[in-house]
Design a protein around this motif. Sequence first.
Motif, PDB file in Angstrom:
ATOM      1  N   GLN A  22       0.707  -1.176   0.009  1.00 57.10           N
ATOM      2  CA  GLN A  22       0.117  -0.092   0.160  1.00 57.10           C
ATOM      3  C   GLN A  22       0.848   1.113  -0.117  1.00 57.10           C
ATOM      4  O   GLN A  22       0.429   2.251  -0.547  1.00 57.10           O
ATOM      5  CB  GLN A  22      -0.847  -0.058   1.317  1.00 57.10           C
ATOM      6  N   ALA A  23       1.894   1.223   0.721  1.00 57.04           N
ATOM      7  CA  ALA A  23       2.933   2.262   0.747  1.00 57.04           C
ATOM      8  C   ALA A  23       3.639   2.663  -0.609  1.00 57.04           C
ATOM      9  O   ALA A  23       4.251   3.690  -0.620  1.00 57.04           O
ATOM     10  CB  ALA A  23       3.577   2.092   1.815  1.00 57.04           C
ATOM     11  N   GLN A  24       3.652   1.626  -1.257  1.00 60.84           N
ATOM     12  CA  GLN A  24       4.364   1.920  -2.692  1.00 60.84           C
ATOM     13  C   GLN A  24       3.618   3.043  -3.567  1.00 60.84           C
ATOM     14  O   GLN A  24       2.489   2.898  -3.794  1.00 60.84           O
ATOM     15  CB  GLN A  24       4.633   0.495  -3.474  1.00 60.84           C
ATOM     16  N   PRO A  25       4.572   3.791  -4.080  1.00 64.41           N
ATOM     17  CA  PRO A  25       4.094   4.914  -5.096  1.00 64.41           C
ATOM     18  C   PRO A  25       3.358   4.287  -6.277  1.00 64.41           C
ATOM     19  O   PRO A  25       3.759   3.163  -6.914  1.00 64.41           O
ATOM     20  CB  PRO A  25       5.105   5.811  -5.317  1.00 64.41           C
ATOM     21  N   ASN A  26       2.186   4.801  -6.517  1.00 65.17           N
ATOM     22  CA  ASN A  26       1.479   4.274  -7.726  1.00 65.17           C
ATOM     23  C   ASN A  26       1.555   5.459  -8.838  1.00 65.17           C
ATOM     24  O   ASN A  26       0.862   5.112  -9.977  1.00 65.17           O
ATOM     25  CB  ASN A  26       0.222   3.666  -7.483  1.00 65.17           C
ATOM     26  N   TYR A  27       2.036   6.604  -8.748  1.00 65.30           N
ATOM     27  CA  TYR A  27       2.234   7.687  -9.537  1.00 65.30           C
ATOM     28  C   TYR A  27       3.348   8.368  -9.264  1.00 65.30           C
ATOM     29  O   TYR A  27       3.898   8.514  -8.070  1.00 65.30           O
ATOM     30  CB  TYR A  27       0.992   8.510  -9.331  1.00 65.30           C
ATOM     31  N   THR A  28       4.016   8.904 -10.617  1.00 68.58           N
ATOM     32  CA  THR A  28       5.065   9.995 -10.328  1.00 68.58           C
ATOM     33  C   THR A  28       4.660  10.937 -11.197  1.00 68.58           C
ATOM     34  O   THR A  28       4.067  11.037 -12.191  1.00 68.58           O
ATOM     35  CB  THR A  28       6.359   9.383 -10.936  1.00 68.58           C
ATOM     36  N   VAL A  29       5.016  12.276 -10.856  1.00 68.00           N
ATOM     37  CA  VAL A  29       4.923  13.418 -11.519  1.00 68.00           C
ATOM     38  C   VAL A  29       6.316  14.275 -11.933  1.00 68.00           C
ATOM     39  O   VAL A  29       6.903  14.506 -10.850  1.00 68.00           O
ATOM     40  CB  VAL A  29       3.791  14.444 -11.004  1.00 68.00           C
ATOM     41  N   THR A  30       6.672  14.435 -13.164  1.00 66.32           N
ATOM     42  CA  THR A  30       7.879  14.950 -13.337  1.00 66.32           C
ATOM     43  C   THR A  30       7.771  16.237 -14.178  1.00 66.32           C
ATOM     44  O   THR A  30       6.853  16.033 -15.024  1.00 66.32           O
ATOM     45  CB  THR A  30       8.947  14.194 -14.015  1.00 66.32           C
ATOM     46  N   ALA A  31       8.311  17.275 -14.005  1.00 65.92           N
ATOM     47  CA  ALA A  31       7.978  18.550 -14.646  1.00 65.92           C
ATOM     48  C   ALA A  31       9.504  19.476 -14.843  1.00 65.92           C
ATOM     49  O   ALA A  31      10.101  19.328 -13.999  1.00 65.92           O
ATOM     50  CB  ALA A  31       6.980  19.407 -13.962  1.00 65.92           C
ATOM     51  N   PRO A  32       9.477  19.957 -16.212  1.00 62.11           N
ATOM     52  CA  PRO A  32      10.961  20.586 -16.208  1.00 62.11           C
ATOM     53  C   PRO A  32      10.754  21.998 -15.486  1.00 62.11           C
ATOM     54  O   PRO A  32       9.735  22.539 -15.506  1.00 62.11           O
ATOM     55  CB  PRO A  32      10.969  20.698 -17.640  1.00 62.11           C
ATOM     56  N   VAL A  33      12.010  22.535 -15.162  1.00 59.69           N
ATOM     57  CA  VAL A  33      11.934  24.047 -14.521  1.00 59.69           C
ATOM     58  C   VAL A  33      13.162  24.620 -14.927  1.00 59.69           C
ATOM     59  O   VAL A  33      14.167  24.162 -15.023  1.00 59.69           O
ATOM     60  CB  VAL A  33      11.889  23.690 -12.918  1.00 59.69           C
ATOM     61  N   PRO A  34      13.099  25.965 -15.182  1.00 51.50           N
ATOM     62  CA  PRO A  34      14.173  26.874 -15.509  1.00 51.50           C
ATOM     63  C   PRO A  34      15.447  26.490 -14.595  1.00 51.50           C
ATOM     64  O   PRO A  34      15.196  26.306 -13.386  1.00 51.50           O
ATOM     65  CB  PRO A  34      13.724  28.166 -15.329  1.00 51.50           C
ATOM     66  N   ALA A  35      16.555  26.373 -15.106  1.00 48.92           N
ATOM     67  CA  ALA A  35      17.858  26.000 -14.340  1.00 48.92           C
ATOM     68  C   ALA A  35      18.046  26.762 -13.081  1.00 48.92           C
ATOM     69  O   ALA A  35      18.470  26.363 -12.100  1.00 48.92           O
ATOM     70  CB  ALA A  35      19.102  25.900 -15.177  1.00 48.92           C
TER      71      ALA A  35
END
Length: 365
Positions: A22-35
């Motif tokens: 149950q504790a295992q992540p079932n989603y990830t969200v990645t997004a680019p950001v200015p350096a």
Amino acid sequence: MNKKSIIALSVGMLAMSACALQAQPNYTVTAPVPAEKNNTMAYLYNWDDNAKLDSAIVTDGQIKFAGSTDAPFIGRIMLDGGRGPIIVVEEGNIVVGADGKASGSPLNDKMETYGKQMKEIVEKFNKLEKTDTVQMKNLQEEYAAIPRKAYEENKGNTLGLYFFLQLVYEMDLAQLDAAIAADKTLADSKRVQKIRTGLLAKAETSVGKHYKDFSVTYNGKTEKLSDYVKPGKYTLVDFWASWCGPCIRQTKVIKELYNKYKDKGLDVLGVAVWDEPDNTLKAIKTHGLEWPCIINAQSVPTDLYGISGIPCIILINPEGIIVSRDKQSQELIDDVDSAMATYAQPQAMTLPADSAAADTASVIF
């Protein structure tokens, strides 16, 4: 080890395994950001109830969130105090592009499809000749139809809620209640609940109702709306903010009305909402606003009056009754002109010379 102990141990191990799964992540969200944003903190919020769900440090020009959800929800990424993209958080590896659009999960892909349809209409609209008013109107109607279509196609799910919230601001209380009755899932939305509360407040402060008083404290000084609404005079109240372009444009209209009627029974009051006090004071000076303004009101009056957008301008008559609300430009001018045309400014009472002398004589004796 006896049989009972073995069974108890097995049950315990199964429970621990279930918790671990149950504790295992079932989603990830990645997004680019200015350096230049590296090493700053990003947050993931639930867009509906504004709950902060996760945080992450920007590393190598990228944000990455990982978590677990039982059901999809609308999320918003916030970075360095600024609002970022709105996405559907659901099972899958969700990737947000440089344009703020998300992909990699079913509902995000559907949201992007609707977004592309709307973008194509905007591109067609921008290529039209300004004289082609018929086609312009047709494209505007096509554009407005997409959120309605998206809601109907996703009624009862998270994406449906998102598109319903694009439509709800055009509804009155009766229409909203009818929509909630037809789609019970809407009643659970915090945003829908807040909008309904606002519509109730708006109905209670609509044309024909008595104005509601409120107080605001700034720099140790408390001011009330009733401090400025004077019996026997009309009062034009402008709820505005320094960052609001339409608000600033309406100040030109209000200036005309103020200069025309300030000596004929009309008072004007500004009420700064959703704004930083320093920015309000700077805007007052920059735009030459001569009338008084209640500073730092924030959401106190907007909650009380059910104001969902600014500027909101109301006209209060000498008896304290709201006689105009949510009008701008020529419609506002017409309402104020009409009110002042029938207004008889109270005259100071004076006694005839003989009466004054008689009164004085009676006081002496």
